[in-house]
Write an enzyme that holds these catalytic residues in place. Structure first.
Site, PDB file in Angstrom:
ATOM      1  N   ASP A  39       3.709  -6.173  -4.242  1.00  0.00           N
ATOM      2  CA  ASP A  39       4.726  -7.177  -4.597  1.00  0.00           C
ATOM      3  C   ASP A  39       4.133  -8.557  -4.312  1.00  0.00           C
ATOM      4  OD1 ASP A  39       6.782  -5.339  -5.215  1.00  0.00           O
ATOM      5  OD2 ASP A  39       7.302  -5.158  -3.087  1.00  0.00           O
ATOM      6  N   HIS A  91       6.264  -4.883  -0.549  1.00  0.00           N
ATOM      7  CA  HIS A  91       5.203  -3.908  -0.692  1.00  0.00           C
ATOM      8  C   HIS A  91       3.938  -4.733  -0.876  1.00  0.00           C
ATOM      9  CE1 HIS A  91       8.495  -1.140  -2.426  1.00  0.00           C
ATOM     10  NE2 HIS A  91       8.326  -0.888  -1.142  1.00  0.00           N
TER      11      HIS A  91
HETATM   12  C1  XUL Z   1      12.483   4.471  -0.366  1.00  0.00           C
HETATM   13  C2  XUL Z   1      12.625   3.315   0.470  1.00  0.00           C
HETATM   14  C3  XUL Z   1      11.662   2.251   0.216  1.00  0.00           C
HETATM   15  C4  XUL Z   1      11.144   1.595   1.437  1.00  0.00           C
HETATM   16  C5  XUL Z   1      10.170   0.503   1.208  1.00  0.00           C
HETATM   17  O1  XUL Z   1      13.341   5.490  -0.062  1.00  0.00           O
HETATM   18  O2  XUL Z   1      13.539   3.228   1.242  1.00  0.00           O
HETATM   19  O3  XUL Z   1      12.251   1.301  -0.606  1.00  0.00           O
HETATM   20  O4  XUL Z   1      12.204   1.051   2.147  1.00  0.00           O
HETATM   21  O5  XUL Z   1       9.013   0.950   0.700  1.00  0.00           O
END
Ligand code: XUL
Ligand code: MN
Length: 342
Positions: A51, A48
């Site tokens: 992160d 992210h």
């Molecule tokens: C949530 C999900 C997230 C995304 C990344 O359902 O899958 O972890 O993969 O933001």
């Protein structure tokens, strides 16, 4: 021949918090997680935006890029690569009711600012992939938005990202619900449809997650196949899910072993990975898991994938052909079960 590279995100090692209780495992520093990822056989890391750059809301655009470059050096040191960066638009108060589908211009602008910073971070980390999990793009209260306008606004946001950098690619990770109640872009089909409406459909693809397909009442391997048919499966998030309920992010294969076999089979048969696509393991440990063994779900997911891959490689296509010719699908089904159990 498919060559599989495995990735996870820092969120895949969490404290164990859920809706009904806080976590009880200690927070592990990012650097320690990354080191451990390498040790347990991961090839890359998913991010992210925050992160990679934790305090980004309070930093200048240049400082964000500089910080991300340091993270790249840290990855290089461990021999890991960055797979994608995903703008975290579901945390901030301003994107509570959607980022790209926000009803306020200020909130929309904030979502765009974060998305463009994700592009900067991705470039600094050495990846072209921006992953969009459209967590809050939909409604909690159907009448609160003009749905047609909101969906077009989402397309406009994608265009802004694509126009910002000619190399960047968008991977839409569809999910039908949670945290949003009614998603505007809940399935692979929605993802491809909106991608086709952008300024450059060739730079919009999909990351399909097992659990998200199950939550939509669909079969994950059929969803993978749907994207593979058009060269649009640019990532997968493997995990497992016990039916249509809250998002569980279980270890890959532990709930629906035959479905997991079919997922590995379709990836293997279609040389997934040949163009650099990664096998993402979007799994979370159970709340009960002790801190001393809190990477077990990732280790197990990879091990189950590789065990199933061995089974897939033994699949007898001649026998399958014969069964299909005879219309004896009961015979074929028993063969598949024997293969998985054997
Ligand atoms: C949530 C999900 C997230 C995304 C990344 O359902 O899958 O972890 O993969 O933001
Ligand atoms: Mn995911």
């Amino acid at each position: 021949m498919a060559q599989f590279r495995f990735t996870v995100g820092p969120w895949n090692v969490h404290e164990g918090n859920e809706t009904f209780g806080p976590g009880h495992r200690p927070t592990i520093p990012f650097e320690e997680k990354v080191k451990k990822f390498k040790e347990i056989g991961m090839d890359g890391v998913q991010f992210h935006d925050d992160d990679a750059v934790p305090d980004m809301n309070n930093m200048t655009e240049k400082a964000i890029i500089d910080y991300a470059k340091d993270v790249k050096a840290l990855l290089d040191k461990q021999g890991l690569f960055a797979e994608f960066v995903a703008p975290r638009l579901w945390f901030d108060r301003r994107t509570n009711d959607g980022g790209y589908t926000a009803t306020s211009k200020e909130d929309y602008d904030f979502a765009i600012w974060r998305s463009l910073r994700s592009v900067d971070i991705a470039k600094a980390l050495g990846t072209k992939k921006i992953q969009l999990w459209l967590a809050r793009e939909g409604t909690l209260c159907a009448e609160s938005k003009n749905p047609v306008k909101a969906i077009q606004q989402m397309r406009d946001a994608f265009n802004t990202i694509l126009n910002y950098d000619p190399e960047i690619q968008i991977l839409i990770e569809p999910k039908p619900n949670e945290p949003v109640d009614k998603s505007y872009c809940g399935t692979a089909g929605h993802g491809l449809a909106i991608g086709a409406q952008t300024v450059d459909p060739s730079r919009v693809g999909l990351c399909i997650e097992t659990a998200h397909s199950v939550l939509a009442g669909l079969d994950p391997s059929a969803d993978f196949a749907f994207a593979l048919a058009w060269g649009k499966l640019w990532g997968v998030h493997l995990n497992d899910q016990n039916g249509i309920r809250y998002d569980q992010d279980k270890t890959f294969g532990v709930e629906n072993l035959r479905s997991a076999f079919d997922q590995v089979k379709v990836l293997y048969e279609n040389n997934f990975g040949d163009k650099g696509e990664c096998v993402g393991l979007d799994v979370k440990a159970m709340r009960t898991q002790p801190a001393e063994d809190c990477y077990r779900h990732i280790i197990n997911s990879k091990a189950i994938f590789l065990k199933l891959l061995e089974k897939v490689k033994k699949f007898d296509y001649k026998f399958q052909e014969q069964c299909v010719k005879e219309r004896n699908l009961e015979k074929l089904e028993m063969y598949v079960i024997d293969l998985i159990l054997g």
